[in-house]
Write an enzyme that holds these catalytic residues in place. Structure first.
Site, mmCIF file in Angstrom:
data_model
loop_
_atom_site.group_PDB
_atom_site.id
_atom_site.type_symbol
_atom_site.label_atom_id
_atom_site.label_comp_id
_atom_site.label_asym_id
_atom_site.label_seq_id
_atom_site.Cartn_x
_atom_site.Cartn_y
_atom_site.Cartn_z
ATOM 1 N N HIS A 34 0.849 -1.197 0.000
ATOM 2 C CA HIS A 34 0.000 0.000 0.000
ATOM 3 C C HIS A 34 0.877 1.236 0.000
ATOM 4 C CE1 HIS A 34 -3.504 -2.249 1.855
ATOM 5 N NE2 HIS A 34 -2.515 -2.993 2.308
ATOM 6 N N TYR A 35 0.276 2.378 -0.343
ATOM 7 C CA TYR A 35 0.875 3.635 0.118
ATOM 8 C C TYR A 35 -0.027 4.195 1.194
ATOM 9 C CZ TYR A 35 -2.030 6.442 -3.280
ATOM 10 O OH TYR A 35 -3.036 7.034 -4.003
ATOM 11 N N THR A 36 0.569 5.062 2.052
ATOM 12 C CA THR A 36 -0.198 5.565 3.189
ATOM 13 C C THR A 36 -1.240 6.601 2.757
ATOM 14 O OG1 THR A 36 1.647 7.075 3.564
ATOM 15 C CG2 THR A 36 1.532 5.116 4.965
ATOM 16 N N GLU A 99 2.527 -0.897 4.587
ATOM 17 C CA GLU A 99 2.183 0.476 4.217
ATOM 18 C C GLU A 99 3.474 1.229 3.910
ATOM 19 O OE1 GLU A 99 -0.529 2.216 3.743
ATOM 20 O OE2 GLU A 99 -2.160 1.038 4.628
ATOM 21 N N HIS A 142 -2.610 -2.987 -3.365
ATOM 22 C CA HIS A 142 -3.979 -2.870 -2.871
ATOM 23 C C HIS A 142 -4.962 -2.714 -4.031
ATOM 24 C CE1 HIS A 142 -6.638 -0.939 0.510
ATOM 25 N NE2 HIS A 142 -7.078 -2.110 0.117
ATOM 26 N N ASP A 152 -3.645 2.458 -4.734
ATOM 27 C CA ASP A 152 -2.299 2.317 -4.170
ATOM 28 C C ASP A 152 -1.721 0.919 -4.389
ATOM 29 O OD1 ASP A 152 -4.373 1.580 -2.215
ATOM 30 O OD2 ASP A 152 -2.771 1.333 -0.764
#
Ligand SMILES: [Zn+2]
Length: 256
Positions: A34-36, A99, A142, A152
């Site tokens: 994921h990215y945050t 993340e 994700h 993401d």
């Protein structure tokens, strides 16, 4: 929230999250990236460790390469939400969630620093070393498991670098602007059905309706974000179709 021992020595800090429960159905065999998607990494970490948010991840990787662990790998973290891959819908039970700090599309999406990517690679390698290999085609973003809701880690994520380090399944994308069949919104027929079956065969949650509907457009865009990032438009152009075919042909044999 009790502090626990980190699963790996490359973790620099443990910040326990209350948002976890028991895994269902055996140990994880998937890594979900994921990215945050928040303005700062610290704000994201705080959110992942706050009960009210009802979200968490096993790890947070900062832009300077620092790795913080929030949930023990043995437990189920809450990062995937409503999602599916290869017919399974409890992706949180199946996966280890990472993340990666980046503001994301909403707050100024930017390249992932090399140091951060190197930390993600080290973390994946440490997971392989301790738990046994994870099938290359089960290291996913994700957006792959929730194409309608999520973007993401996005088209800037360096999947190629991970692949060069033996993490994940990836092929060099076919060039843009090739001559040939293009499938797009509201097209229908056998070619659309074939596309839908191929995407589902790879793992994407898509039904073969024979109509290039909204879900098809979202899944094609998710595929492009991961595998043909030069243009993410949800249109199955010849470059997209060729890249998909190459991916299927190079798919790793299932791990026994
Ligand atoms: Zn996510």
């Amino acid at each position: 929230m009790s502090v626990f021992q980190p699963d790996s020595f490359i973790v620099s800090e443990v910040q326990p999250s209350p948002n976890l429960d028991e895994r269902m159905g055996g140990p994880p065999d998937m890594i979900l990236l994921h990215y945050t998607g928040m303005q700062t990494g610290e704000a994201a970490l705080q959110r992942l460790c706050t009960r009210e948010s009802k979200v968490s991840a096993h790890y947070v990787v900062f832009e300077d390469g620092r790795i913080v662990q929030c949930v023990p790998e043995s437990m189920r973290a809450w990062h995937a939400g409503v999602s599916s891959w290869a017919g399974e819908t409890d992706i949180n039970s199946r996966s280890i969630g990472i993340e990666i700090v980046n503001p994301g599309h909403e707050f100024g999406y930017r390249d992932f620093p090399l140091r951060q990517t190197a930390a993600v690679i080290s973390l994946c390698k440490s997971i392989y070393t301790r738990r046994g290999p994870i099938s290359a085609d089960r290291v996913l973003g994700h957006s792959d498991v929730a194409p309608a809701r999520k973007q993401d880690p996005g088209e800037r994520f360096p999947w190629e670098l991970l692949s060069e380090s033996g993490i994940g399944h990836w092929v060099r994308a076919a060039q843009l602007n090739l001559e040939g069949t293009t499938l797009r919104a509201s097209d229908r027929g056998e070619a659309v059905t074939r596309l839908q079956r191929t995407l589902r065969n790879y793992g994407y949650g898509i039904a073969d309706t024979g109509v290039f509907d909204d879900n098809t457009r979202e899944v094609v865009a998710a595929f492009q974000r991961h595998f043909r990032p030069a243009r993410v438009d949800g249109i199955a152009d010849p470059s997209t179709l060729l890249t998909l075919r190459a991916l299927i042909e190079t798919r790793p044999a299932p791990l026994s």
